[in-house]
Design an enzyme around this catalytic site. Structure first.
Site, short mmCIF file in Angstrom:
data_model
loop_
_atom_site.label_atom_id
_atom_site.label_comp_id
_atom_site.label_asym_id
_atom_site.label_seq_id
_atom_site.Cartn_x
_atom_site.Cartn_y
_atom_site.Cartn_z
N ASP A 1 0.85 -1.18 0.00
CA ASP A 1 0.00 0.00 0.00
C ASP A 1 0.90 1.24 0.00
O ASP A 1 1.90 1.29 0.73
CB ASP A 1 -0.90 0.01 1.24
CG ASP A 1 -1.93 1.12 1.19
OD1 ASP A 1 -3.04 0.86 0.72
OD2 ASP A 1 -1.61 2.24 1.64
N GLU B 1 -4.91 2.23 -4.04
CA GLU B 1 -3.44 2.27 -4.04
C GLU B 1 -2.84 0.98 -3.51
O GLU B 1 -1.67 0.94 -3.14
CB GLU B 1 -2.93 3.46 -3.23
CG GLU B 1 -3.21 3.40 -1.74
CD GLU B 1 -4.56 3.97 -1.34
OE1 GLU B 1 -4.70 4.33 -0.17
OE2 GLU B 1 -5.47 4.04 -2.20
#
Length: 409
Positions: A262, A305
């Site tokens: 992430d 993301e």
């Protein structure tokens, strides 16, 4: 003796009209459907072939220079465009000095055997030989590996070109043995030849459309499997790959690991630089990760993301080293945006088959939990998931899907 019902000139005109319609259809298809330049080139070749046939059909009504030399040059020259279409389809260079040289020599010889030393038999033999060469060359060009989804149509076209080449050789042999005084005179041989060309031109055009449509379907399938922004596998496709690898691992007793990544502070980056910068960062990080992973590893965009990595034949220790290398590369490279180098870091979590779970959803959940822990430990780090309690690894083979943990920025 029964005279043929349809004379040769009528057959040539019929072939001309038919080939023209096929050519127009191919060009229209290419114009309306992006990514089908090969079909458009094939269509231009068909129109060129039709123009040559038109000149041949006018034999005796226009000067021989037009109906013999020019018409045959155009008709034979259409083969260069058919070859070019195949090269375009295969993504190869269209530069063709050999074809241009053979066509030039053919035009010169046709002129010699029509105006300087007239000989219909010599012209028929020579044009048949050159045509056989061009069609055999097309067949050879269609050799080689293609995606499995295109191989059926590829083999059809490959075989068809060899059939046409054999027909040209048969015509060459026929021309050597039977003296033809007028190419437009009704005869069983000429009628059979032009009828065969009519059928084969139709089949070859069908084959080109078939190859192109199969290639388009393959491209659509690839696009459906990929994330449009990063080019990685999308979540659904990645999970299918993970399920496939898990089945292989269970059969063979090998190992695999899964990691989740992430981007750190991604919301802050979007707020400071805008969503276009965020998209550019996602693209740049995806490219960096793709360049860093090993050949067998599979990367996917899990959502937002978040990225996910599948590492076949990799235990937890090796997986941690691979993921740490990715983390370092991302931190060192950053992403260029509007002339500035944006500093980017990522956090990651790693889970290994059996040690942390045996089903796709439990492995993903374990890697996600490790990622969550890495975020809370200060970000910009990779952590391994906690080992499952002894005896608990086998119970999750048919586990129900769990909701992915939402990670803090």
């Amino acid at each position: 003796m029964i005279r043929p019902v349809m004379d040769t000139r009528t057959l040539v005109i019929t072939l001309l009209v038919h080939v023209t319609l096929l050519g127009v259809l191919a060009i229209y298809f290419s114009f309306r459907q992006p990514g089908t330049r090969a079909v458009g080139t094939w269509g231009i070749g068909l129109l060129m072939m039709a123009a040559g046939l038109g000149g041949i059909a006018l034999r005796g009504t226009v000067p021989d220079l037009l109906s013999i030399t020019v018409a045959n040059a155009i008709a034979v020259g259409s083969n260069l465009l058919f070859y070019r279409a195949i090269r375009i389809f295969k993504g190869r260079s269209v530069h063709d000095p050999l074809g241009a040289a053979v066509l030039t020599a053919t035009v010169i010889l046709v002129y010699v055997f029509s105006d300087i030393t007239p000989s219909l038999q010599a012209r028929l033999v020579m044009i048949s030989a050159v045509s056989a060469f061009f069609f055999a060359r097309n067949a050879l060009e269609l050799r080689g590996e293609m995606p499995p989804e295109v191989r059926t149509s590829q083999r059809f076209m490959h075989g068809l070109f060899w059939i046409v080449a054999a027909l040209m050789v048969a015509r060459l042999v026929f021309s050597l043995q039977v003296r033809v005084t007028d190419v437009m005179a009704p005869s069983a041989g000429q009628s059979s030849y032009f009828l065969a060309i009519l059928l084969l031109a139709t089949a070859a055009s069908f084959g080109m459309f078939w190859m192109q449509i199969q290639a388009l379907n393959l491209e659509l399938a690839r696009q459906a499997a990929r994330d449009s922004l990063t080019g990685m596998f999308n979540r659904r496709s990645f999970m299918l790959e993970l399920d496939r690898e898990l089945a292989r691992v269970r059969r063979g007793g090998t190992v695999l690991s899964v990691a989740m990544f992430d981007l750190d502070h991604f919301k802050d980056l979007n707020d400071a630089h805008g969503h276009q910068a965020g998209d550019e960062v996602l693209r740049g990080i995806a490219a960096c990760m793709q360049a860093t992973v090993r050949q067998p590893d599979i990367l996917g965009r899990y959502g937002g993301e978040e990225f996910v990595l599948l590492m076949p034949d990799t235990d937890a220790g090796m997986a941690m080293r691979v993921c740490e290398r990715i983390r370092v590369e991302v931190q060192m490279n950053g992403v260029e945006w509007n002339g500035r180098r944006l500093s980017i870091t990522i956090s990651g979590g790693v889970a290994a088959f059996a040690l942390h779970g045996m089903a796709a959803d439990t492995l993903i959940a374990a890697a996600d939990a490790a990622l969550y822990a890495a975020k809370h430990a200060g970000r910009n780090r990779v952590l391994q998931a906690a080992a499952r309690p002894a005896g608990g690894a086998l119970s999750d083979i048919h586990a129900t899907p769990k909701q992915s943990i939402r990670n803090p920025q």
